[in-house]
Design a protein around this motif. Structure first.
Motif, PDB file in Angstrom:
ATOM      1  N   VAL A  99      54.568 -38.629  50.260  1.00  0.00           N
ATOM      2  CA  VAL A  99      53.285 -38.199  50.058  1.00  0.00           C
ATOM      3  C   VAL A  99      53.119 -37.015  49.133  1.00  0.00           C
ATOM      4  O   VAL A  99      52.453 -36.759  48.351  1.00  0.00           O
ATOM      5  N   THR A 100      54.002 -35.894  49.454  1.00  0.00           N
ATOM      6  CA  THR A 100      54.261 -34.587  48.855  1.00  0.00           C
ATOM      7  C   THR A 100      54.590 -34.716  47.418  1.00  0.00           C
ATOM      8  O   THR A 100      54.178 -33.993  46.624  1.00  0.00           O
ATOM      9  N   ARG A 101      55.373 -35.803  46.871  1.00  0.00           N
ATOM     10  CA  ARG A 101      55.687 -36.076  45.500  1.00  0.00           C
ATOM     11  C   ARG A 101      54.314 -36.162  44.348  1.00  0.00           C
ATOM     12  O   ARG A 101      54.459 -35.719  43.486  1.00  0.00           O
ATOM     13  N   SER A 102      53.387 -36.705  45.145  1.00  0.00           N
ATOM     14  CA  SER A 102      52.185 -36.925  44.269  1.00  0.00           C
ATOM     15  C   SER A 102      51.009 -35.913  44.755  1.00  0.00           C
ATOM     16  O   SER A 102      50.067 -36.240  44.207  1.00  0.00           O
ATOM     17  N   ALA A 103      51.423 -34.970  45.311  1.00  0.00           N
ATOM     18  CA  ALA A 103      50.237 -33.815  45.630  1.00  0.00           C
ATOM     19  C   ALA A 103      49.935 -32.984  44.373  1.00  0.00           C
ATOM     20  O   ALA A 103      50.926 -32.865  43.365  1.00  0.00           O
ATOM     21  N   ALA A 104      48.621 -32.767  44.196  1.00  0.00           N
ATOM     22  CA  ALA A 104      48.213 -31.877  43.024  1.00  0.00           C
ATOM     23  C   ALA A 104      48.851 -30.455  43.189  1.00  0.00           C
ATOM     24  O   ALA A 104      48.569 -29.830  44.107  1.00  0.00           O
ATOM     25  N   THR A 105      49.486 -30.189  42.057  1.00  0.00           N
ATOM     26  CA  THR A 105      49.851 -28.636  41.971  1.00  0.00           C
ATOM     27  C   THR A 105      49.224 -28.010  41.127  1.00  0.00           C
ATOM     28  O   THR A 105      49.290 -26.787  40.818  1.00  0.00           O
ATOM     29  N   GLY A 106      48.424 -28.416  40.343  1.00  0.00           N
ATOM     30  CA  GLY A 106      47.557 -27.718  39.169  1.00  0.00           C
ATOM     31  C   GLY A 106      48.030 -28.284  37.732  1.00  0.00           C
ATOM     32  O   GLY A 106      48.680 -29.482  37.724  1.00  0.00           O
ATOM     33  N   PHE A 107      47.446 -27.843  36.762  1.00  0.00           N
ATOM     34  CA  PHE A 107      47.424 -28.233  35.413  1.00  0.00           C
ATOM     35  C   PHE A 107      48.013 -27.166  34.498  1.00  0.00           C
ATOM     36  O   PHE A 107      47.443 -26.152  34.611  1.00  0.00           O
ATOM     37  N   GLN A 108      48.775 -27.447  33.554  1.00  0.00           N
ATOM     38  CA  GLN A 108      49.284 -26.614  32.650  1.00  0.00           C
ATOM     39  C   GLN A 108      48.904 -26.748  31.316  1.00  0.00           C
ATOM     40  O   GLN A 108      48.866 -27.935  30.753  1.00  0.00           O
ATOM     41  N   PHE A 109      48.487 -25.728  30.689  1.00  0.00           N
ATOM     42  CA  PHE A 109      48.066 -25.910  29.230  1.00  0.00           C
ATOM     43  C   PHE A 109      48.902 -25.031  28.313  1.00  0.00           C
ATOM     44  O   PHE A 109      49.029 -23.735  28.306  1.00  0.00           O
ATOM     45  N   LEU A 110      49.581 -25.310  27.143  1.00  0.00           N
ATOM     46  CA  LEU A 110      50.038 -24.471  26.213  1.00  0.00           C
ATOM     47  C   LEU A 110      49.312 -23.731  25.504  1.00  0.00           C
ATOM     48  O   LEU A 110      48.135 -24.067  25.048  1.00  0.00           O
ATOM     49  N   THR A 111      49.723 -22.339  25.307  1.00  0.00           N
ATOM     50  CA  THR A 111      48.832 -21.482  24.471  1.00  0.00           C
ATOM     51  C   THR A 111      48.974 -21.681  22.923  1.00  0.00           C
ATOM     52  O   THR A 111      49.970 -22.288  22.586  1.00  0.00           O
ATOM     53  N   GLY A 112      48.697 -20.853  21.977  1.00  0.00           N
ATOM     54  CA  GLY A 112      48.943 -20.765  20.779  1.00  0.00           C
ATOM     55  C   GLY A 112      50.141 -20.460  20.466  1.00  0.00           C
ATOM     56  O   GLY A 112      50.896 -20.595  19.383  1.00  0.00           O
ATOM     57  N   ASP A 113      50.792 -19.570  21.409  1.00  0.00           N
ATOM     58  CA  ASP A 113      52.074 -18.923  21.013  1.00  0.00           C
ATOM     59  C   ASP A 113      53.238 -19.971  21.541  1.00  0.00           C
ATOM     60  O   ASP A 113      54.489 -19.515  21.630  1.00  0.00           O
ATOM     61  N   ALA A 114      52.835 -21.146  22.032  1.00  0.00           N
ATOM     62  CA  ALA A 114      53.803 -22.076  22.588  1.00  0.00           C
ATOM     63  C   ALA A 114      53.959 -23.392  21.746  1.00  0.00           C
ATOM     64  O   ALA A 114      52.952 -23.737  21.143  1.00  0.00           O
ATOM     65  N   THR A 115      54.940 -23.984  21.794  1.00  0.00           N
ATOM     66  CA  THR A 115      55.005 -25.440  21.154  1.00  0.00           C
ATOM     67  C   THR A 115      56.184 -26.084  22.012  1.00  0.00           C
ATOM     68  O   THR A 115      56.772 -25.651  22.736  1.00  0.00           O
ATOM     69  N   LYS A 116      56.261 -27.418  21.319  1.00  0.00           N
ATOM     70  CA  LYS A 116      57.294 -28.322  22.205  1.00  0.00           C
ATOM     71  C   LYS A 116      58.421 -28.224  21.242  1.00  0.00           C
ATOM     72  O   LYS A 116      58.365 -28.571  20.045  1.00  0.00           O
ATOM     73  N   GLY A 117      59.697 -28.081  21.657  1.00  0.00           N
ATOM     74  CA  GLY A 117      60.814 -28.203  21.063  1.00  0.00           C
ATOM     75  C   GLY A 117      62.291 -28.381  21.745  1.00  0.00           C
ATOM     76  O   GLY A 117      62.027 -28.621  22.990  1.00  0.00           O
ATOM     77  N   GLU A 118      63.440 -28.412  20.971  1.00  0.00           N
ATOM     78  CA  GLU A 118      64.912 -28.983  21.830  1.00  0.00           C
ATOM     79  C   GLU A 118      65.001 -27.585  22.501  1.00  0.00           C
ATOM     80  O   GLU A 118      65.142 -26.402  22.057  1.00  0.00           O
ATOM     81  N   LYS A 119      65.828 -27.735  23.600  1.00  0.00           N
ATOM     82  CA  LYS A 119      66.229 -26.832  24.266  1.00  0.00           C
ATOM     83  C   LYS A 119      67.473 -27.075  24.830  1.00  0.00           C
ATOM     84  O   LYS A 119      67.987 -28.226  25.183  1.00  0.00           O
ATOM     85  N   ASN A 120      68.443 -26.258  25.211  1.00  0.00           N
ATOM     86  CA  ASN A 120      70.032 -26.454  25.403  1.00  0.00           C
ATOM     87  C   ASN A 120      70.041 -26.259  27.023  1.00  0.00           C
ATOM     88  O   ASN A 120      69.386 -25.291  27.741  1.00  0.00           O
ATOM     89  N   ARG A 121      70.388 -27.335  27.780  1.00  0.00           N
ATOM     90  CA  ARG A 121      70.688 -27.291  29.372  1.00  0.00           C
ATOM     91  C   ARG A 121      72.238 -27.611  29.663  1.00  0.00           C
ATOM     92  O   ARG A 121      72.315 -28.677  29.597  1.00  0.00           O
ATOM     93  N   GLY A 122      72.888 -26.809  29.475  1.00  0.00           N
ATOM     94  CA  GLY A 122      74.361 -26.946  29.664  1.00  0.00           C
ATOM     95  C   GLY A 122      74.748 -27.832  28.286  1.00  0.00           C
ATOM     96  O   GLY A 122      74.778 -27.517  27.144  1.00  0.00           O
ATOM     97  N   GLU A 123      75.284 -29.126  28.581  1.00  0.00           N
ATOM     98  CA  GLU A 123      76.017 -29.927  27.496  1.00  0.00           C
ATOM     99  C   GLU A 123      74.804 -30.689  27.306  1.00  0.00           C
ATOM    100  O   GLU A 123      74.864 -31.400  26.090  1.00  0.00           O
ATOM    101  N   ARG A 124      73.592 -30.881  27.751  1.00  0.00           N
ATOM    102  CA  ARG A 124      72.365 -31.560  27.192  1.00  0.00           C
ATOM    103  C   ARG A 124      71.448 -30.930  26.427  1.00  0.00           C
ATOM    104  O   ARG A 124      71.328 -29.517  26.496  1.00  0.00           O
ATOM    105  N   VAL A 125      70.772 -31.561  25.514  1.00  0.00           N
ATOM    106  CA  VAL A 125      69.539 -31.044  24.720  1.00  0.00           C
ATOM    107  C   VAL A 125      68.244 -31.725  25.156  1.00  0.00           C
ATOM    108  O   VAL A 125      68.385 -32.996  25.340  1.00  0.00           O
TER     109      VAL A 125
END
Length: 195
Positions: A99-125
């Protein structure tokens, strides 16, 4: 027969410092130098900003706005929550992980200073939120080559809003311009450069 008193060996409490020595040689028995002590104080003051996923730690711009869930759908980390029946009566219920996996935690919205892009996480992108204003791809990393004086001014504003810290803005600007070491500059500004 002589006896020698052995002083305990300690490691410096400063972040990323591996210096060891006798406790009596260290500043307050914890730090190998004043620099390490100031850097540690600055690091502690910056910790909340560093791990705030809604803000870039290089230019200190807001990347995300978060709207919390409605109170009826709000959920605590403890695995329980209040429910209200049709008559308006509240009941405390304990939930399983399904049940806790589907609980509402809120909503996030990107601001004008943010975008989606590639990030390095160790050996993964991976693809995730990055700062569109300064180009930083890791919101917990501070890159002095990307930070401008305006970024330090935004940091001063954020630290001034914190009631626990009293920062000398000019000392912070000077310390950062001289060293490009953000935790050291903040620690120096917290202590008004008096050490």
């Amino acid at each position: 027969m002589s006896t020698q008193s052995q002083s305990p060996t300690v490691e410096c409490y400063g972040p990323a410092c591996t210096e060891t020595g006798r406790k009596w040689e260290f500043r307050d028995g914890r730090y190998c130098s004043t620099e390490c002590e100031l850097r540690h104080e600055g690091h502690q003051t910056l910790a909340e900003l560093k791990y705030d996923h809604t803000r870039c730690f290089t230019c200190f711009r807001r990347l995300k706005d978060i709207n919390p869930p409605k109170p009826d759908f709000e959920f605590t980390e403890n695995g329980h929550g209040w429910t209200r029946d049709a008559d308006g009566n509240f009941t405390l219920h304990y939930y399983s992980q399904e049940v806790t996996r589907s609980a509402a935690t809120g909503f996030q919205f990107l601001t004008g200073d943010a975008t989606k892009g590639e990030k390095n996480r160790g050996e993964r992108v991976i693809t995730g939120t990055i700062c569109d204003a300064c180009g930083q791809t890791d919101h917990t990393d501070h890159d002095p080559t990307l930070a401008t004086s305006a970024a330090i001014d935004r940091l001063v504003t954020l630290l001034d809003a914190n009631d626990d810290a009293s920062v000398d803005a000019e000392k912070l600007r000077q310390g950062y311009a001289f060293t490009s070491d953000l935790p050291l500059a903040v620690g120096w500004a917290l202590n008004d450069g008096s050490r």
